[in-house]
Scaffold this motif. Structure first.
Motif, PDB file in Angstrom:
ATOM      1  N   ARG A  55       0.842  -1.194   0.000  1.00  0.00           N
ATOM      2  CA  ARG A  55       0.000   0.000   0.000  1.00  0.00           C
ATOM      3  C   ARG A  55       0.882   1.250   0.000  1.00  0.00           C
ATOM      4  N   PRO A  56       0.459   2.332  -0.645  1.00  0.00           N
ATOM      5  CA  PRO A  56       1.253   3.564  -0.699  1.00  0.00           C
ATOM      6  C   PRO A  56       1.482   4.132   0.706  1.00  0.00           C
ATOM      7  N   ARG A  57       2.691   4.559   0.976  1.00  0.00           N
ATOM      8  CA  ARG A  57       3.012   5.231   2.236  1.00  0.00           C
ATOM      9  C   ARG A  57       3.153   6.725   1.956  1.00  0.00           C
ATOM     10  N   ARG A  58       2.587   7.534   2.825  1.00  0.00           N
ATOM     11  CA  ARG A  58       2.619   8.981   2.610  1.00  0.00           C
ATOM     12  C   ARG A  58       3.241   9.689   3.818  1.00  0.00           C
ATOM     13  N   THR A  59       3.857  10.828   3.541  1.00  0.00           N
ATOM     14  CA  THR A  59       4.509  11.634   4.579  1.00  0.00           C
ATOM     15  C   THR A  59       3.884  13.017   4.622  1.00  0.00           C
ATOM     16  N   ARG A  60       3.605  13.486   5.857  1.00  0.00           N
ATOM     17  CA  ARG A  60       3.085  14.842   6.054  1.00  0.00           C
ATOM     18  C   ARG A  60       4.237  15.752   6.486  1.00  0.00           C
ATOM     19  N   THR A  61       4.317  16.909   5.870  1.00  0.00           N
ATOM     20  CA  THR A  61       5.338  17.888   6.221  1.00  0.00           C
ATOM     21  C   THR A  61       4.660  19.206   6.587  1.00  0.00           C
ATOM     22  N   ARG A  62       4.980  19.710   7.760  1.00  0.00           N
ATOM     23  CA  ARG A  62       4.411  20.985   8.204  1.00  0.00           C
ATOM     24  C   ARG A  62       5.135  22.127   7.494  1.00  0.00           C
ATOM     25  N   LEU A  63       4.377  23.065   6.946  1.00  0.00           N
ATOM     26  CA  LEU A  63       4.949  24.196   6.224  1.00  0.00           C
ATOM     27  C   LEU A  63       4.980  25.471   7.056  1.00  0.00           C
ATOM     28  N   GLY A  64       3.978  25.668   7.899  1.00  0.00           N
ATOM     29  CA  GLY A  64       3.897  26.902   8.683  1.00  0.00           C
ATOM     30  C   GLY A  64       2.457  27.234   9.005  1.00  0.00           C
ATOM     31  N   LEU A  65       2.262  28.403   9.579  1.00  0.00           N
ATOM     32  CA  LEU A  65       0.936  28.825  10.013  1.00  0.00           C
ATOM     33  C   LEU A  65       0.323  29.835   9.048  1.00  0.00           C
ATOM     34  N   PHE A  66      -0.979  29.788   8.902  1.00  0.00           N
ATOM     35  CA  PHE A  66      -1.711  30.826   8.205  1.00  0.00           C
ATOM     36  C   PHE A  66      -2.212  31.829   9.252  1.00  0.00           C
ATOM     37  N   PRO A  67      -2.069  33.135   9.059  1.00  0.00           N
ATOM     38  CA  PRO A  67      -1.717  33.831   7.816  1.00  0.00           C
ATOM     39  C   PRO A  67      -0.244  34.186   7.674  1.00  0.00           C
ATOM     40  N   ASP A  68       0.639  33.722   8.610  1.00  0.00           N
ATOM     41  CA  ASP A  68       2.066  34.020   8.452  1.00  0.00           C
ATOM     42  C   ASP A  68       2.557  33.544   7.091  1.00  0.00           C
ATOM     43  N   LEU A  69       2.049  32.401   6.671  1.00  0.00           N
ATOM     44  CA  LEU A  69       2.360  31.843   5.359  1.00  0.00           C
ATOM     45  C   LEU A  69       1.100  31.972   4.506  1.00  0.00           C
ATOM     46  N   SER A  70       1.144  32.808   3.479  1.00  0.00           N
ATOM     47  CA  SER A  70      -0.026  33.041   2.639  1.00  0.00           C
ATOM     48  C   SER A  70      -0.353  31.823   1.790  1.00  0.00           C
ATOM     49  N   VAL A  71      -1.501  31.858   1.133  1.00  0.00           N
ATOM     50  CA  VAL A  71      -1.900  30.756   0.261  1.00  0.00           C
ATOM     51  C   VAL A  71      -0.888  30.585  -0.860  1.00  0.00           C
ATOM     52  N   LYS A  72      -0.472  31.698  -1.440  1.00  0.00           N
ATOM     53  CA  LYS A  72       0.488  31.641  -2.543  1.00  0.00           C
ATOM     54  C   LYS A  72       1.813  31.061  -2.080  1.00  0.00           C
ATOM     55  N   GLU A  73       2.292  31.497  -0.917  1.00  0.00           N
ATOM     56  CA  GLU A  73       3.562  30.995  -0.389  1.00  0.00           C
ATOM     57  C   GLU A  73       3.466  29.518  -0.027  1.00  0.00           C
ATOM     58  N   ALA A  74       2.319  29.108   0.524  1.00  0.00           N
ATOM     59  CA  ALA A  74       2.133  27.707   0.888  1.00  0.00           C
ATOM     60  C   ALA A  74       2.150  26.815  -0.353  1.00  0.00           C
ATOM     61  N   ARG A  75       1.527  27.278  -1.424  1.00  0.00           N
ATOM     62  CA  ARG A  75       1.526  26.496  -2.660  1.00  0.00           C
ATOM     63  C   ARG A  75       2.936  26.351  -3.213  1.00  0.00           C
ATOM     64  N   ARG A  76       3.683  27.449  -3.192  1.00  0.00           N
ATOM     65  CA  ARG A  76       5.055  27.391  -3.701  1.00  0.00           C
ATOM     66  C   ARG A  76       5.912  26.452  -2.846  1.00  0.00           C
ATOM     67  N   ALA A  77       5.755  26.520  -1.521  1.00  0.00           N
ATOM     68  CA  ALA A  77       6.510  25.639  -0.626  1.00  0.00           C
ATOM     69  C   ALA A  77       6.136  24.181  -0.851  1.00  0.00           C
ATOM     70  N   ALA A  78       4.838  23.913  -1.031  1.00  0.00           N
ATOM     71  CA  ALA A  78       4.372  22.539  -1.259  1.00  0.00           C
ATOM     72  C   ALA A  78       4.945  21.976  -2.558  1.00  0.00           C
ATOM     73  N   GLU A  79       4.962  22.800  -3.602  1.00  0.00           N
ATOM     74  CA  GLU A  79       5.496  22.346  -4.882  1.00  0.00           C
ATOM     75  C   GLU A  79       6.991  22.044  -4.771  1.00  0.00           C
ATOM     76  N   THR A  80       7.713  22.866  -3.997  1.00  0.00           N
ATOM     77  CA  THR A  80       9.150  22.647  -3.815  1.00  0.00           C
ATOM     78  C   THR A  80       9.418  21.335  -3.097  1.00  0.00           C
TER      79      THR A  80
END
Length: 387
Positions: A55-80
C-alpha cells in the motif's frame, strides 16, 4: 473537504468541536488544518514509497501557520517539497542543519556585522540541540524546544536573542532554495533584550577579583584578564600567543566589531604591568593563551557564571557588565572619556577620525594601569611607559 483556497476563504474558516482539514484543489497534497482553538496549519502530503503489504506510504510535512504563510507561499513551498521528494539531491548536498549553517557561514559570514555573535549562539546553544536534525525534518517545534531549553538553562532574554540571530539563517536558506520556506516564520522570540546599565560596586568588583584569583587555570586567569583589559569576553577568551607583541596585545581586525567588516581595524591594547605579568605566567599549551584542549579557546558559559556568582555573592549580572564596570572605573578615576573609548576599541565616527591615525598607546596604557590599581596595589610611576 476540497476547495480552491484563497486568502479570504482561508481567513473565514472557523474552528469546530474537532479539528478538520481543507484540501487545496490547485496544488495536490496541500492541506490547511484548522484546530479546535482556531490555529490554521499548512501541511503537504507527499508519497514515500510503499508499506510491506504494497500500500502507498505517505509523509506529512508541516509548512507553517496561516496567515504568516499566505496561500500563494504555501503552494510554492508545497510544490518545492514535492519536487524534492521526486528528485533526490534537490537540497544541493545539504542534509543536516549543521551542514546548512556551514554553508550559511561561508556565504554571509564575511559581510555580516557581528557574525561572531551568530557563531557563538550556534556553537553553544543551537548545534548541540538541532545540529544533527535533517533539514527536511526541521520545523517550528525545534525552534520552540531550543527557545525553552535556553530559557531554562540561562534566561528568557538570552533565548530571545538566540532566536533573533538564528532566524535570518533560515530565511536565507529559503531564499536560496535549501528550504521550501522558513520553518520558524511564525515563531515568537519572546522577551525583547533590554539595554543594561549594571555596574558592579567596589565591593563586588573586589570580590570578583578574589574569586578569579582563587579559580584554577584557564578560567581564573581569563577572568582576571577580562577585568584588567576591559575588552570583550570573546576577544579575551580567544586571545592567541601570536597576538602578544612585547607589551602590547594586538586584536586583529577580523575580531573587531564593525558595521562594515571591510572597515574594521585592528585594536592595540597596551598591557599594564599586572596584565603583562599575568599573561606571561600562563602555560603554553597551544596557540591560545586560555585553553583546555590546546587547540581551541575556552568558552566561558552559564555554569562558570553560576559558580562565580555564588562565590562572589553577585546577583543580576552578566559577563559584559565587567567591561562596563571597567570603563566606569577608569572614567571615575579621571581618565578622559575619549581615552576610555580608545581602550574599549570603540570606533570614532567623527570627521577628525579620518585624519587622526594616532594609536594613543601611552594614554591607553596609563588608563589600564589605573584600572589595574583598582584590584592591585598601584604600580610606581616608573613602570608607566612614556610613548
Amino acid at each position: 473537504m476540497t476547495t480552491r483556497l484563497n486568502e479570504r476563504k482561508a481567513a473565514e474558516l472557523k474552528p469546530r468541536k474537532q479539528s478538520y482539514e481543507v484540501r487545496d484543489d490547485v496544488v495536490r497534497g496541500l492541506i490547511l488544518r484548522v484546530g479546535v482553538k482556531g490555529q490554521k496549519v499548512w501541511e503537504v502530503v507527499t508519497p514515500n514509497g510503499k508499506t510491506a503489504s504494497g500500500r502507498p506510504r505517505r509523509t506529512r510535512t508541516r509548512l507553517g501557520l496561516f496567515p504568516d504563510l499566505s496561500v500563494k507561499e504555501a503552494r510554492r513551498a508545497a510544490e518545492t517539497i514535492k519536487a524534492d521528494r521526486l528528485s533526490p539531491g534537490a537540497s544541493r548536498g545539504i542534509k543536516t542543519v549543521s551542514e546548512l549553517f556551514a554553508r550559511y557561514a561561508n556565504a554571509v559570514g564575511g559581510r555580516m556585522r557581528s557574525f561572531r555573535d551568530v557563531e557563538s549562539v550556534w556553537r553553544i546553544w543551537a548545534e548541540p540541540r538541532i545540529g544533527s536534525v535533517r533539514i527536511t525534518d526541521l520545523n517550528i517545534y525545534h525552534g520552540i524546544d531550543l527557545r525553552d531549553h535556553i530559557s531554562a538553562a540561562s534566561s528568557q532574554t538570552r533565548a530571545s536573542s538566540a532566536l533573533r540571530v538564528l532566524r535570518p539563517m533560515l530565511s536565507w536558506a529559503a531564499s536560496e532554495g535549501y528550504l521550501p520556506v522558513n520553518p520558524w516564520l511564525g515563531l515568537k522570540a519572546g522577551t525583547p533584550a533590554l539595554e543594561r546599565d549594571r555596574v558592579l560596586t567596589e565591593i563586588e568588583w573586589i570580590k570578583l577579583w578574589e574569586v578569579a584569583q582563587s579559580t584554577h587555570y584557564p578560567f581564573g586567569p581569563w577572568l582576571q584578564a577580562l577585568m584588567l583589559s576591559g575588552q570583550r569576553l570573546s576577544n579575551v577568551a580567544q586571545m592567541r600567543w601570536d597576538e602578544i607583541a612585547g607589551d602590547v596585545w594586538i586584536i586583529p581586525a577580523l575580531k573587531m566589531k564593525a558595521t562594515r567588516p571591510d572597515r574594521a581595524r585592528s585594536h592595540e591594547v597596551p598591557l599594564s604591568g599586572a596584565l603583562s605579568d599575568l599573561i606571561a605566567s600562563q602555560p603554553r599549551l597551544g596557540p591560545y593563551v586560555f585553553t583546555t584542549t590546546g587547540d581551541k579557546p575556552i568558552v566561558p558559559g552559564s555554569k562558570l557564571k553560576v559558580r562565580v556568582s555564588t562565590q562572589a555573592e553577585l546577583t543580576d549580572w552578566r559577563w559584559h557588565d565587567v567591561r562596563r564596570t571597567a570603563a566606569t572605573l577608569m572614567a571615575s578615576s579621571g581618565v578622559q572619556r575619549f581615552v576610555v573609548e580608545r581602550v574599549l576599541g570603540h570606533s570614532d565616527s567623527s570627521i577628525t577620525a579620518i585624519y587622526d591615525r594616532a594609536s594613543y598607546r601611552g594614554e591607553k596604557r596609563e588608563a589600564l594601569e589605573i584600572l589595574a590599581g583598582t584590584v592591585i596595589e598601584p604600580l610606581p610611576r616608573e613602570r608607566l611607559t612614556n610613548e
